[in-house]
Scaffold this active site. Structure first.
Site, PDB file in Angstrom:
ATOM      1  N   ASP A 507       1.026  -1.227   0.143  1.00 49.33           N
ATOM      2  CA  ASP A 507      -0.173  -0.195   0.316  1.00 49.33           C
ATOM      3  C   ASP A 507       1.050   1.163  -0.082  1.00 49.33           C
ATOM      4  O   ASP A 507       2.170   1.482   0.348  1.00 49.33           O
ATOM      5  CB  ASP A 507      -0.676   0.328   1.373  1.00 49.33           C
ATOM      6  N   ASP A 862      -1.187  -0.809   6.074  1.00 58.49           N
ATOM      7  CA  ASP A 862      -1.626   0.181   7.561  1.00 58.49           C
ATOM      8  C   ASP A 862      -3.055  -0.736   7.815  1.00 58.49           C
ATOM      9  O   ASP A 862      -3.056  -0.053   9.176  1.00 58.49           O
ATOM     10  CB  ASP A 862      -1.283   1.600   7.070  1.00 58.49           C
ATOM     11  N   ASP A 866      -7.080  -2.247   3.809  1.00 58.92           N
ATOM     12  CA  ASP A 866      -6.344  -3.659   3.040  1.00 58.92           C
ATOM     13  C   ASP A 866      -6.197  -5.107   3.557  1.00 58.92           C
ATOM     14  O   ASP A 866      -5.482  -6.264   3.650  1.00 58.92           O
ATOM     15  CB  ASP A 866      -4.623  -2.940   3.556  1.00 58.92           C
TER      16      ASP A 866
END
Length: 1176
Positions: A507, A862, A866
């Site tokens: 990410d 993080d 996700d």
């Protein structure tokens, strides 16, 4: 097997005909099988069976006659249990169902079909005469009741309950409202609440609204652990050893087994206790529910369709609910991993015929209050309170799904464990040959008293029982080393998988770049032209105007605990204006009042006292925009402000207000890595707020807000380190412009200097035009296709995993490619590096597509959006400290990508190599002992109990428990360790070392007989010691024992994946010291010094030959590469095959071309006629 249609509802078991191998030989009943959709990624096949009394009686007799052995076999093989006790039947008649997962593991479980009796309830008027049982006529509850008995058939699978729908002959999931409900029907059917009768029916059928994690009793866990096939085999071995008088060793193994089982049971108990405590607090929440009158209930009594109030107090939501009136702010940190307040709005009351989720498109989540999240503030609309309808309860909720993923994790498919099991089977075959050999030897010597015991002994010698324990110890050590580096693991098996990771997805925001954005500048637009840039920070405050008005009002910030909280982008934008938010916490009962912003002391002078933010159209990743309706205090007119992705915002503006050089200006900043947000505005003179689509139209373009997101200091060095370790790098960049993402990838080193970036743009069909896909070079990449192809061939040939061109695309293009150009997807993915504006679902899909190409995928994020990708990846690493990290196998307490090489390329590779070494060592140890015992059996001799004890405990057990203590090598190797135990280098290592030990022991066995001082066994002594004390035993025992240490040393190879063996003090001390001391206390026959020197020379020669063979030949990577090239060996991995295909394709990669999909099918079709964009 019948294939489920794409539109089959999730949570359905559809009855079908079954077609299996050999089906033509049997007559199967109708609808014997079906498909059970347990979730979006889990599916099982289901088969119907009916219990037959005669079969059950025969099975009970078999249990008794086999002393429980048959029952144990059925425990290991549940499908055999069902097929032995039951006969096949249709799912409608079944009282037992057999479930089989559709993944590669094909795991079986069985469930009993139970009945729910509704006759004891007070039923709604008219339900007995054919009327509906519940008011929702479309509900499965009305179709699942067997009349006149008033019963329902149900099964429960992994905490989810399914009931039989008699109308369509399917099992359907209960515990949630039907997705077919429209916005209007949810308001109309459930807006006034359920009747008490209907609530009682739903409560009985759906079960309590509780996420209950049972703390399993210790005796159950102990019983389950002991019935493991490994421990059953060990019990058989110990029984044999005890019967032969091997008391000391047997007691030692029993103690170790008790400790091992005890630790396992303790860890399982601790885990279940922690999970129980995590979810238990949400099971007892007081809520106010409407059942014709308002009533306060415990949350466990809630059912789908209940309507309850949100009174403004802080509330941990006990269920998934859809907001139907008012709005509220919630903290979704438990789900997203980021404690940022999120605004939820009411489901619109419209007459749309589409299902409510389809009507809201990708943004239906903005209406849902998820279980486990916390309601911080509420805001009523009109005179009524904030109301919500229960959508899902129990384990059907978002939190329930998360808990289920922990209780029933996806099996880890890794070759190491499968190959280790194959090794055990192979050693068992060797043991069977030893059994036959022993019987033949003892019978030929006319010794029949102990032949069976001795034969079984040689059988058990060949199979070392410590392989599973040693593998577990290795992962525990690696887990402990990771913990010291503040990397925590909830799935230890995945540590070994990390050693094979060859593709890492990142990410961007908060992972590769800093968490926060810095406000760089604002470029206002006026009269369809961009004006002078106002940079930040600046000594001159931003002057008042529409741009300033947008920046102070178009956000979702709130004041909580006297601190402004919200999205970091909103926070930075607002702080740049020096305005202030009025604290709304003074509102009664925690209700959310109107947000008012006022100029601060450092703000520029404004002709307004303040601005009241009246309504929000919240931001969503699907719409890529947000807008607010505000009003200047003291004025009558309303203002609508919008901010979002520049391309999206400009499409809602009047084109005469958008500067002509808009795209050029946008590319100027995005190509430098800036995050660019567009602002727009319009004046509204209406008293009633129109729908969002109408309100967000005809806007005036205000300008571009430029924000800087710097790379973290360690990002570039970490990515360079991974690149040197041959780990492919792919950036998943959410929320950014594609050009910005490409620039960040270049700055981070993912795209090297001189490499070309090809932008892939795919579009859905429009009217009669089919779907299209265009390929063009990114700005600054000027090269012809022939040069790219030529360079590509060179790089792929030399390095195999790198190329000089990279594909980049956004989430929309990825979606179109998967739908209309799926055959092109593998070609694109093998060289794709940058993905921008990817939704959470697209991230998960991308990970799975990479896995289909046989990549071992790591994902680092993080936690924000996700979670799905972290769970889907082979190794998901969360940098979040929130509860969302529970969904990730690994969590780093330090929010830095430095954890990726530590886990993947150091500890993962070291753990994998250690596991291979342990399996190889234990295999050799068993075979070394097998050869020595077989040679002694030739003369009806055997090693003594204490000799076996020394070999098994003080040498082998300590070696295998300490071999994995060697730490990872600090520098990454430019290649990965082998991924298979059953591979030529490893198999040759075992086979050659077995040959060496066989030759050495046979030479010692034969040479000792040739010595002049040799005396046969029979003339030395008699009694029990006569089978132990002999010159053969005196020679073979040190050869076997020290040979075990030799192979332990040889297999403990250090560089390039582990530190040298001399750094493992525990392994050296616990191996050599006990062995040397034990040799002093062993009872050996006295032999001349010369013979002892001969024994040492044989061991020295064996060591030298083994070391040379292992280190110079078998571990020589260059030699194996030459052999592969000589024999023409090529990798069977899908991504390698595609690389070889593309290497030979002169037309790949396409540049400045456009392809079209076939109109008649959804399959990819590449039109041979290209549309060259250079002609335009």
């Amino acid at each position: 097997m019948y294939v489920v249609e794409a539109n089959t509802p999730v949570g359905t078991v559809a009855g079908t005909w079954e077609e299996l191998p050999g089906a033509s030989q049997f007559s199967f009943p109708e609808a014997h099988s079906g498909s059970l959709l347990q979730g979006r990624s889990q599916q099982s096949e289901i088969f119907g069976y009916k219990t037959e009394s005669s079969r059950k009686a025969l099975c009970v007799a078999g249990y008794i006659l086999s002393c429980g052995a048959l029952l144990l076999l059925f425990y290991w093989k549940p499908e055999w249990d069902v097929r032995a006790n039951c006969i096949r039947c249709s799912l409608e008649e079944a009282d037992v169902v057999l479930l089989r997962t559709t993944d590669e593991f094909q795991r079986y479980t069985w469930k009993k079909v139970t009945w729910i009796d509704l006759s004891t309830l007070v039923l709604p008027v008219g339900s007995n005469s054919g009327g509906p049982f519940v008011a929702d006529k479309d509900s499965v509850l009305n179709r699942a009741v067997m009349k006149p008995q008033l019963k329902m058939r149900c099964i429960q699978v992994q905490k989810i309950r399914y009931i039989w729908d008699f109308s369509v002959k399917e099992f359907k999931k209960v515990g949630s409202l039907e997705d077919s409900n429209t916005c209007h029907s949810i308001h109309h059917k459930f807006g006034a609440g359920l009747t008490r009768e209907e609530q009682a029916i739903r409560q009985l059928v759906c079960g309590p609204n509780a996420i209950e994690v049972e703390i399993r009793p210790i005796w159950k866990l102990l019983f389950k652990e002991i019935l493991n096939p490994f421990y059953v085999f060990q019990a058989f071995t110990l029984t044999l050893w005890l019967s032969q008088g091997y008391i000391e060793y047997s007691v030692a193994i029993i103690i170790l087994s008790i400790i091992s089982v005890g630790l396992t049971v303790y860890n399982l108990t601790q885990q279940s206790t922690k999970l129980h405590e995590l979810v238990e607090e949400h099971n007892k929440v007081q809520v106010t529910v409407c059942t014709k009158s308002w009533k306060e209930l415990e949350s466990c009594c809630l059912v789908p369709g209940d309507m309850f109030l949100l009174d403004g107090k802080k509330l941990a939501l006990p269920c998934d609910a859809v907001l139907i009136d008012g709005s509220c702010i919630v903290n979704e940190g438990m789900l997203t991993g980021e404690s940022i307040p999120v605004t939820k709005t009411a489901l619109p009351f419209t007459e749309s015929p589409m299902p409510w989720k389809t009507h809201s498109m990708e943004d239906y989540r903005r209406h849902i209050l998820f279980c486990g999240t916390e309601v911080i503030q509420t805001k009523p609309t009109g005179g009524g309170p904030v109301r919500a309808v229960v959508l899902q309860t129990g384990f059907n909720t978002a939190k329930g799904e998360l808990v289920r993923s922990i209780l029933y994790p996806k099996p880890v498919n890794f070759r190491l464990y499968r190959d280790a099991f194959k090794f055990i089977i192979g050693l068992s075959v060797v043991g069977m040959f030893g059994f036959i050999y022993t019987v033949c030897v003892f019978v030929s010597h006319n010794v029949s008293t102990r032949v069976v015991a001795m034969a079984l002994l040689l059988l058990t010698v060949a199979v070392p029982p410590a392989i599973p324990a040693a593998l577990t110890a290795g992962t525990v050590y690696a887990q402990r080393r990771l913990k010291k580096k503040k990397i925590f693991c909830i799935s230890p098996q995945r540590i070994n998988i990390c050693g094979q990771i060859n593709l890492v997805c990142f990410d961007k925001t908060g992972t590769l770049t800093e968490d926060g954005l810095d406000l760089w500048g604002i470029i206002p637009a006026e009269g369809s032209r961009f004006q002078k840039i106002h940079k930040f920070p600046s000594n001159t405050p931003l002057p008042w105007g529409p741009v300033c008005g947008a920046m102070v009002s178009c956000h979702s910030l709130v004041v909580l605990d006297k601190k402004i909280q919200g999205d970091p982008l909103d926070l930075k934008m607002f702080e740049g204006t020096h305005w202030e938010v009025e604290d709304s916490s003074t509102a009664q009962d925690g209700a959310l009042g109107i947000c008012i912003v006022k100029p601060g002391p450092k703000a520029s002078r404004a002709p307004v006292e303040g601005i009241a933010i009246l309504h929000q159209f919240p931001f969503s990743s699907g719409l890529q925009r947000m807008s607010v309706v505000s009003q200047k205090i003291g004025e009558e007119q309303y203002d609508l402000y919008m901010k979002g992705a520049p391309e999206t915002v400009s499409s809602f503006c009047r084109q005469d207000t958008v500067p002509d050089n808009f795209l050029k200006e946008l590319n100027t900043y995005t190509s430098q890595g800036f995050r660019v947000i567009a602002l727009a505005h319009k004046v509204m003179c209406v008293s009633v707020l129109p729908p969002r689509e109408e309100a967000e139209s005809g806007l005036v373009f205000l300008g571009l807000l430029v924000m800087e997101n710097r790379l973290k200091q360690e990002t570039k060095s970490v990515l360079q380190e991974l690149a040197a370790a041959r780990a492919c790098l792919t950036a998943i960049l959410a929320g950014d412009n594609l050009q910005t993402a490409v620039t960040v990838a270049r700055n981070a080193g993912m795209v090297h200097t001189g490499s070309k970036v090809i932008l892939v743009e795919a579009n859905e069909p429009e009217g009669s035009a089919p779907a299209s896909i265009a390929w063009r070079l990114a700005e600054g990449c000027k090269a012809n296709t022939e040069d790219i192809c030529a360079n590509t061939e060179e790089r792929i040939t030399l390095e195999g995993e790198t190329c000089n061109y990279h594909f980049a695309m956004n989430g929309k293009s990825y979606q179109v490619i998967t739908k209309h150009f799926y055959s092109l997807l593998p070609k694109v993915l093998v060289n794709a590096t940058v993905f921008a504006r990817m939704s959470p679902g697209q991230k998960s899909s991308l990970i799975e597509e990479f896995q289909k190409l046989d990549y071992y995928v790591g994902m680092c994020g993080d936690g924000t959006n996700d979670c799905g990708a972290l769970k889907a990846a082979h190794a998901g690493i969360s940098l979040s400290e929130q509860e969302a990290s529970v969904s990730s196998p690994f969590t780093s307490r330090t929010p830095s990508v430095r954890c990726v090489p530590e886990l993947i390329s150091r500890e993962g590779r070291a753990a994998l190599v250690s596991s291979f070494a342990v399996v190889k060592y234990l295999t050799l140890y068993g075979l070394i002992q097998f050869v020595g015992t077989a040679l002694l059996f030739w003369q009806l001799q055997i090693f003594g109990n204490h000799q076996y004890l020394i070999q098994d405990v003080f040498i082998t057990l300590l070696v295998c428990l300490t071999m994995s203590l060697t730490e990872a090598y600090p520098k990454l190797a430019p290649y990965r360790p082998p991924s298979q135990l059953i591979s030529p280098p490893l198999l040759l290592s075992i086979i050659l070392n077995v040959c060496f030990t066989t030759i050495m022991q046979t030479c010692g066995f034969l040479l000792v007989k040739q010595q002049p001082w040799y005396v046969a066994l029979a003339s030395q002594s008699s009694g029990a010691q006569s089978t132990v004390l002999s010159y053969e035993d005196t020679t073979l025992w040190p050869l076997c024992s020290i040979n075990c240490i030799i192979v332990a040393f040889i297999f403990s190879k250090g560089k390039p994946f582990r530190k040298p063996i001399y750094t493992n003090y525990a392994n050296l001390g616990k191996t050599f010291k006990p062995n040397c001391c034990s040799c002093l206390f062993q009872q050996f026959l006295c032999t001349p010094v010369v013979w002892r020197v001969y024994v040492l020379l044989m061991l020295l020669v064996t060591f030298c030959v083994s070391f040379f063979t292992e280190d110079v030949i078998l571990q020589n990577k260059h030699l194996w590469l030459l052999l592969k090239a000589w024999f023409g060996y090529q990798s069977n991995s899908q991504y390698r095959k595609w690389q070889r295909v593309l290497q030979k394709d002169p037309s790949w990669p396409p540049v400045n071309t456009k392809d079209f999909a076939a109109k008649s099918t959804e399959a990819a079709y590449v039109n041979p006629t290209y549309e060259n964009s250079d002609k335009d």
